[in-house]
Design a protein around this motif. Structure first.
Motif, mmCIF file in Angstrom:
data_model
loop_
_atom_site.group_PDB
_atom_site.id
_atom_site.type_symbol
_atom_site.label_atom_id
_atom_site.label_comp_id
_atom_site.label_asym_id
_atom_site.label_seq_id
_atom_site.Cartn_x
_atom_site.Cartn_y
_atom_site.Cartn_z
ATOM 1 N N UNK A 164 0.847 -1.184 0.000
ATOM 2 C CA UNK A 164 0.000 0.000 0.000
ATOM 3 C C UNK A 164 0.884 1.236 0.000
ATOM 4 N N UNK A 165 0.596 2.177 -0.897
ATOM 5 C CA UNK A 165 1.375 3.413 -0.963
ATOM 6 C C UNK A 165 0.439 4.594 -1.169
ATOM 7 N N UNK A 222 3.574 2.592 2.539
ATOM 8 C CA UNK A 222 3.070 2.456 3.905
ATOM 9 C C UNK A 222 3.058 0.994 4.342
ATOM 10 N N UNK A 223 2.730 0.095 3.426
ATOM 11 C CA UNK A 223 2.786 -1.339 3.676
ATOM 12 C C UNK A 223 3.652 -1.984 2.610
ATOM 13 N N UNK A 240 -7.126 -1.759 5.374
ATOM 14 C CA UNK A 240 -7.062 -2.582 4.159
ATOM 15 C C UNK A 240 -7.803 -3.904 4.371
ATOM 16 N N UNK A 241 -7.827 -4.388 5.607
ATOM 17 C CA UNK A 241 -8.523 -5.640 5.898
ATOM 18 C C UNK A 241 -10.008 -5.541 5.574
ATOM 19 N N UNK A 280 -1.133 -4.053 -4.430
ATOM 20 C CA UNK A 280 -0.663 -5.399 -4.750
ATOM 21 C C UNK A 280 -0.953 -6.309 -3.572
ATOM 22 N N UNK A 281 -1.155 -7.598 -3.841
ATOM 23 C CA UNK A 281 -1.379 -8.572 -2.787
ATOM 24 C C UNK A 281 -2.831 -9.014 -2.705
ATOM 25 N N UNK A 282 -3.091 -9.959 -1.804
ATOM 26 C CA UNK A 282 -4.404 -10.563 -1.681
ATOM 27 C C UNK A 282 -5.032 -10.268 -0.324
#
Length: 259
Positions: free
Chosen positions: A16-17, A23-24, A53-54, A62-64
């Motif tokens: 996360x940006x 940021x993540x 984000x959860x 990006x990511x799941x």
């Protein structure tokens, strides 16, 4: 051999940006059913962003994000990535109740109406059944006598307990707590933590961003330490607090626990 509980929510390689600010950075997280996960770390380490984000209040690049085995579907890539299925987002959010540090109660509604609002208007549940549940949850958090009060008439601790009752009234599969005691006076912190301890005893799945080390040590099944957008260390409370592996974790704990 006891079978491990399946994750209610699972995060894989999440990035996360905000513009160029990361940021993540590749975060992995899982919250098994019935477990309490405590997230600790310095301000700005990415804890609250990860929590948002959860439940898809924040988009990630990006990511799941996987809820009860169901992966969030996305459209677009990078900063243009968004959830692709609005109905899926609503379904997930109504099963992930979030309690914020600033209460976020509606000032123009009574305590009872605050607790009833989402189940009635979003989930279209029968108002009479919801009212009965709402009164029961207010009693559970110790403020059953405040149903007809207005938020402004309550202390900070009482308002936060209303927020917890409101979250419970959705009957979620998991509860997310974003520093729920940080806006409270010291004497009010215990009354909110006591409610959270009782929820943990009842087997409610929880992810808690917290500065309360005593709570994390006593209640959590797993403690996660975040720093600069990454999970530096994760362990059970005993090993995390008594035998930290990372120099960064040891440094953080020495400053926090030394006061």
């Amino acid at each position: 051999m006891t079978r491990a509980a399946a994750p209610v929510i699972e995060i894989r390689n999440l990035h996360k940006a905000y513009g160029p600010l990361e940021v993540l950075r590749g975060v992995d997280l899982a919250a098994p059913a019935g477990h309490v996960v405590a997230m600790i770390g310095s301000s700005g380490s990415g804890k609250s962003t990860l929590l948002r984000c959860c439940n898809l209040l924040e988009d990630s690049q990006e990511g799941e994000v996987i809820f009860c085995g169901e992966a969030v579907r996305w459209r677009g890539t990078g900063h243009a990535r968004r959830p692709a299925d609005r109905a899926q987002v609503v379904r997930i959010r109504t099963n992930l109740s979030m309690v914020f540090q600033s209460f976020n109660l509606w000032s123009h509604m009574t305590v009872l109406r605050n607790v009833m609002e989402a189940p009635v208007t979003v989930l279209k549940r029968d108002p009479r059944e919801v009212e009965a549940s709402a009164r029961a949850y207010l009693a559970k958090v110790g403020i059953g006598d405040k149903a007809d009060a207005w938020p402004a008439q309550l202390s900070g601790g009482q308002q936060q307990r209303v927020a917890i009752a409101r979250a419970l009234c959705l009957k979620p599969k998991i509860m997310l707590f974003d520093e729920p005691t940080s806006a409270l006076d010291p004497e009010m912190i215990k009354e909110v933590l006591d409610v959270m301890v009782e929820l943990a005893k009842q087997g409610i799945t929880m992810i808690c961003v917290t500065h309360e080390m005593g709570f994390a040590k006593a209640v959590a099944d797993r403690v996660i330490f975040m720093d600069q957008g990454q999970i530096v260390e994760e362990n059970n409370p005993h090993d995390f607090f008594d035998h930290p592996k990372s120099d960064r974790t040891r440094d953080f704990l020495s400053k926090i626990l030394g006061h």
